[in-house]
Design a protein around this motif. Structure first.
Motif, PDB file in Angstrom:
ATOM      1  N   TRP A 109      10.222  -1.547   2.513  1.00  0.00           N
ATOM      2  CA  TRP A 109      10.392  -2.946   2.046  1.00  0.00           C
ATOM      3  C   TRP A 109       8.599  -2.799   1.300  1.00  0.00           C
ATOM      4  N   ASP A 148       5.539  -5.299   0.896  1.00  0.00           N
ATOM      5  CA  ASP A 148       5.208  -6.480   0.757  1.00  0.00           C
ATOM      6  C   ASP A 148       3.964  -7.075   0.165  1.00  0.00           C
ATOM      7  N   TRP A 208      -0.201  -5.790   0.178  1.00  0.00           N
ATOM      8  CA  TRP A 208       0.264  -4.664   1.681  1.00  0.00           C
ATOM      9  C   TRP A 208       0.457  -3.161   1.705  1.00  0.00           C
ATOM     10  N   ARG A 236       6.177  -1.729   4.464  1.00  0.00           N
ATOM     11  CA  ARG A 236       5.758  -2.283   5.849  1.00  0.00           C
ATOM     12  C   ARG A 236       6.207  -0.407   6.030  1.00  0.00           C
ATOM     13  N   GLY A 237       5.163  -0.685   7.307  1.00  0.00           N
ATOM     14  CA  GLY A 237       5.617   0.539   8.653  1.00  0.00           C
ATOM     15  C   GLY A 237       4.350   1.543   8.677  1.00  0.00           C
TER      16      GLY A 237
END
Length: 310
Positions: free
Chosen positions: A24, A26, A29, A32-33
């Motif tokens: 994903w 984001d 950002w 994700r992770g």
């Protein structure tokens, strides 16, 4: 049209990233992770599969993620795309923010091969629109509906400010003035009066981030450590003396000490670099001289057709 052939992430920085099938993105950002996600300009890193294959032909034997890249892309010459290019990945949209990176410490690949492609071939982006991506998914260049705003950096040169002995008031004042005029100030930097770090910083900002404008403040006088003009001229590819001359001419009507300014104005690549004085008041007076003319100048550097006959 290209294709994502690998998605790689890691929980910590400085290690080889591991492949995964989906991820994903984001908004503002990153993945994700992933350890490199965050509110900065290098949220997602990309490498061309063709560049990795060419490197492996020399015996490198590297797998996706070995360079710390997030996405390995096939079919698009990423390195040739300019900063500001939009990339569509399914529903997600990336904006290229930097080409190449400064290598602070050589990685295991460099020690094995004597070379590493990431510093010159790596492309970095921020997430404009989030969404899911998957290995095998298409990635393509998107048209821009409007020109992206001019991007600028402000650099303050001051030993005392860099040491925390005095508050930097000039840099924030210059950045505020630019923001009010519609510029996007992507970095504000505070450096000691050292020539080599300033040269490295100017080269990075011009070549990798491909900014429109860099304004420096401070270090333009006669003091032994006033090295800003020397560092600026050292990285220049073309001179743009009229701006510095216009500032001096206007400043002489305010104070005769303006004749002591050694400030320079130059061009590197598509970036205009202008040296400003050290005081907030003098910075504002200097910007009064050229700010209205900058959009025309910066548009010419971008290659945007302009009517120069007026």
């Amino acid at each position: 049209m290209g294709k994502i052939i690998a998605i790689c992430t890691s929980d910590v920085r400085g290690v080889q990233k591991q492949p995964r099938d989906t991820a994903w993105l984001d908004q503002d950002w990153g993945i994700r992770g992933d350890a490199h996600a965050g509110h900065w300009h290098r949220q997602v890193s990309l490498l061309s599969a063709e560049e990795i294959a060419a490197f492996n032909e020399k015996g490198a034997g590297v797998q996706p993620g070995a360079f710390g890249e997030n996405l390995v892309v096939e079919g698009i010459g990423l390195r040739r795309l300019p900063v500001g290019t939009l990339l569509g990945c399914g529903d997600a949209v990336l904006e290229i923010t930097q080409i190449g990176k400064e290598c602070h410490s050589h990685c295991a690949i460099y020690h094995k091969m004597g070379d590493c492609i990431m510093p010159r071939e790596g492309v970095f982006a921020r997430v404009i629109t989030g969404g899911q991506i998957a290995v095998g998914g298409e990635i393509h260049v998107l048209p821009r509906t409007a020109p992206f705003p001019f991007q600028a950096v402000v650099i303050t040169l001051s030993d005392r400010c860099a040491a925390g002995e005095r508050e930097d008031k000039s840099g924030p004042a210059v950045a505020k003035r630019l923001t009010e005029a519609g510029y996007v100030v992507v970095e504000q930097l505070l450096l000691a009066d050292e020539r080599e770090p300033l040269e490295r910083t100017l080269i990075r900002l011009c070549d990798q981030r491909q900014l429109d404008l860099i304004l420096t403040t401070g270090g333009t006088g006669f003091a032994p450590r006033d090295i800003t003009p020397e560092a600026t001229r050292a990285v220049a590819e073309r001179d743009a003396p009229g701006i510095a001359e216009a500032i001096r001419a206007a400043s002489l009507r305010i104070t005769p000490r303006a004749m002591l300014s050694r400030a320079a104005s130059v061009i590197r690549g598509k970036t205009l670099i202008i040296n400003l004085p050290g005081s907030p008041k003098a910075c504002m007076e200097s910007m009064d001289v050229f700010l209205d003319q900058l959009p025309h100048a910066l548009a010419l550097l971008r290659g945007t057709p302009q009517d120069c006959g007026r």
